[in-house]
Design an enzyme around this catalytic site. Structure first.
Site, PDB file in Angstrom:
ATOM      1  CG  HIS A   7      73.575 150.687  42.812  1.00 44.48           C
ATOM      2  ND1 HIS A   7      72.519 149.968  43.137  1.00 44.48           N
ATOM      3  CD2 HIS A   7      74.631 150.039  42.730  1.00 44.48           C
ATOM      4  CE1 HIS A   7      73.064 148.643  42.742  1.00 44.48           C
ATOM      5  NE2 HIS A   7      74.211 148.573  42.358  1.00 44.48           N
ATOM      6  CG  ASN A   8      74.679 155.209  48.611  1.00 46.91           C
ATOM      7  OD1 ASN A   8      75.858 154.791  48.685  1.00 46.91           O
ATOM      8  ND2 ASN A   8      73.763 154.871  49.470  1.00 46.91           N
ATOM      9  CD1 TRP A   9      80.384 159.369  49.435  1.00 45.78           C
ATOM     10  CD2 TRP A   9      81.380 159.552  47.504  1.00 45.78           C
ATOM     11  NE1 TRP A   9      81.759 159.597  49.658  1.00 45.78           N
ATOM     12  CE2 TRP A   9      82.030 159.982  48.400  1.00 45.78           C
ATOM     13  CE3 TRP A   9      81.474 159.444  46.154  1.00 45.78           C
ATOM     14  CZ2 TRP A   9      83.666 159.955  48.112  1.00 45.78           C
ATOM     15  CZ3 TRP A   9      82.708 159.814  46.016  1.00 45.78           C
ATOM     16  CH2 TRP A   9      83.850 160.089  46.755  1.00 45.78           C
ATOM     17  NE  ARG A  10      79.041 157.239  54.020  1.00 42.67           N
ATOM     18  CZ  ARG A  10      79.561 157.422  55.083  1.00 42.67           C
ATOM     19  NH1 ARG A  10      80.610 156.332  55.505  1.00 42.67           N
ATOM     20  NH2 ARG A  10      79.462 158.415  55.799  1.00 42.67           N
ATOM     21  CG  HIS A  11      78.395 150.766  45.401  1.00 43.05           C
ATOM     22  ND1 HIS A  11      78.849 149.513  45.748  1.00 43.05           N
ATOM     23  CD2 HIS A  11      78.218 150.795  44.117  1.00 43.05           C
ATOM     24  CE1 HIS A  11      79.091 149.005  44.554  1.00 43.05           C
ATOM     25  NE2 HIS A  11      78.719 149.609  43.759  1.00 43.05           N
ATOM     26  CG  ASP A  66      76.920 152.447  40.342  1.00 43.59           C
ATOM     27  OD1 ASP A  66      76.325 151.969  39.265  1.00 43.59           O
ATOM     28  OD2 ASP A  66      77.225 151.476  41.068  1.00 43.59           O
ATOM     29  CG  ASP A 108      80.226 147.287  40.826  1.00 40.68           C
ATOM     30  OD1 ASP A 108      80.088 147.832  41.851  1.00 40.68           O
ATOM     31  OD2 ASP A 108      79.621 147.150  39.747  1.00 40.68           O
TER      32      ASP A 108
END
Length: 509
Positions: free
Chosen positions: A243-247, A284, A394
């Site tokens: 659950h980071n920037w890439r996601h 997120d 999502d």
């Protein structure tokens, strides 16, 4: 004060740290002269040890003292009379308390003008005055505490803003960089993957999506401001496993694809598009790699702030904090009414990523779709549609080509296992199966269950709303077959070889 109660000398002493009187207010009878020419030449703040004299006794015991003859009372300290030449005769001394009964100070009357001792009526009137003083002092203290807390908050926000906002040189670098086309990044490919992009490319691709949606022109968004906001948003994602920037970037790309490739883009307004894109990129923010239940179980400060959708409310608050920071105001050109509307839409979009709300609202949406009663003219129906689009975006990793889906699922599994490990070591509880590293072999079957319960229903519904979205449904079905095949192999006799490493559910914070 009434005649007969007017003191020759009175004082009110304010107790601080129970050591000395930090504030002393002396008044004489002629202090009530309102003449503008009146001046007072007495010392403004004499100091008295808290354990000495009548006032000290009242301060420490909370007892009301009515003394008709001061010199006949052994508690009276005559030192002040000796220094000033004043003669103290009668004293009425009373504690000043707050609403909890704690002594805040002492009020004292000395020498009635008529020379008589203070009586019961004087005590009653002075008690009312002491109550009034207690309320005033308590309110003043509370106000001072509020002012200090507000100042501390402003300092904290200044520090937070400095450390969370993008440095100027990074903003200028992104501003001056060439932003490749949508075709270059394959942003309109349903099977899009960010694996081949470096971090700079994810930033430029994000700006490209805003440009292609014409959001900069329609909302007069300053290009440098957009660059700074995107950088700042990326910076406020933690380096957690999934659950980071890439996601967030991938979720935004799916939303962009749906808005551009389906007929829905013609019916969803510009304000909604802006809010959905901001919501996807922010949904997120500051994720800690643990879900809502973990926050509640550990009684984290975030869980104390919100009773429902714990992390989602936190993500929204972080989004607003970033949008409010100087230099990040991409919504600054909106009117007040437009701004409030867009913020409401952003909040709705981010909260919609809570699966609890997805289950709450999807029944009504599915029914409207099945009965062909969904109206994009109705605000309630549009709210439901945007919520479903947020969920579809999502969990969109479940629709990607198998090599992408399998790799993403492995990242999700590792993040889940990390939470499960924390639950075992910190909370001393057994984690649920999808987060239990010891149950790893069962994950393909759990992945099938996740697809059947959450993913397939939403993709089937939105595909009926717009046939252009069917590639998402097709990709989800293909991956279900792959996970089902893995699950069957896991359940086969032990002599058979496992060909794929099992993984876990794609989920929402």
């Amino acid at each position: 004060m009434q005649e007969g109660l007017s003191p020759m000398c009175s004082d009110m002493r304010y107790i601080c740290r129970r050591g000395i009187f930090s504030q002393v207010f002396d008044m004489e009878a002629n202090d009530f002269d309102n003449s503008e020419t009146y001046t007072r030449d007495r010392p403004t703040e004499p100091r008295f040890p808290i354990h000495i004299g009548i006032t000290g006794h009242v301060a420490t015991t909370g007892e009301v003292l009515n003394i008709p003859d001061a010199y006949a009372d052994e508690r009276f300290d005559p030192q002040t009379d000796l220094e000033t030449g004043y003669r103290t005769r009668s004293i009425l001394c009373m504690p000043i308390r707050n609403a909890q009964g704690r002594v805040l100070g002492v009020a004292q009357l000395i020498n009635k003008l008529d020379g008589m001792p203070f009586n019961k009526n004087d005590e009653n009137l002075f008690e009312a005055f002491a109550i009034f003083c207690g309320m005033g002092i308590n309110n003043t203290q509370m106000y001072e505490m509020t002012v200090r807390a507000s100042a501390k908050q402003r300092v904290a926000l200044e520090i937070l803003s400095y450390h969370t906002c993008a440095p100027g040189e990074e903003t200028q670098k992104l501003k001056n960089a060439l932003v490749p086309s949508t075709q270059h990044y394959r942003l309109l490919d349903c099977g899009f993957s960010d694996f081949r992009l470096d971090d700079d490319d994810t930033l430029k691709a994000t700006i490209r999506m805003f440009m292609d949606l014409e959001l900069l022109d329609k909302f007069r968004i300053d290009y440098e401001t957009l660059c700074r906001w995107v950088l700042c948003t990326k910076k406020n994602y933690r380096q957690v496993t999934y659950h980071n920037w890439r996601h967030a970037f991938n979720v935004a790309q799916t939303m962009f694809w749906m808005l551009q490739k389906s007929r829905l883009g013609k019916f969803i307004g510009d304000h909604e598009k802006l809010a959905l894109m901001v919501g996807c990129l922010s949904h997120d923010l500051d994720h800690r790699g643990t879900n809502n239940q973990f926050q509640i179980k550990t009684m984290s400060p975030i869980a104390e702030l919100y009773s429902t959708s714990v992390m989602e409310h936190h993500h929204f608050d972080q989004c607003i904090m970033i949008l409010s920071c100087k230099g990040n105001e991409i919504l600054s050109s909106l009117t007040q009414e437009e701004y409030e509307y867009v913020i409401q839409l952003i909040e709705h979009a981010i909260l919609a990523t809570d699966l609890a709300l997805y289950f709450k609202y999807r029944g009504k949406f599915f029914k409207l779709v099945e009965q062909d009663e969904l109206s994009l003219e109705a605000d309630e129906h549009r709210d439901l549609l945007r919520s479903m689009l947020m969920t579809a975006s999502d969990v969109s990793a479940i629709t990607k080509p198998w090599e992408v889906q399998n790799k993403v699922a492995d990242m999700i599994a590792n993040e889940f296992f990390e939470q499960g490990d924390l639950e075992k070591t910190q909370l001393k509880i057994k984690p649920m199966e999808m987060m239990d590293r010891d149950k790893k072999d069962q994950l393909p079957q759990m992945q099938v269950g996740f697809i059947d319960t959450i993913c397939l229903p939403v993709y089937e519904a939105i595909s009926k709303v717009s046939g252009s979205l069917k590639p998402l449904l097709d990709g989800c079905k293909r991956n279900r077959e792959n996970w089902s095949s893995l699950a069957q192999k896991e359940n086969a006799p032990a002599t058979q070889t496992h060909q794929e490493e099992p993984s876990t559910n794609d989920t929402i914070s």
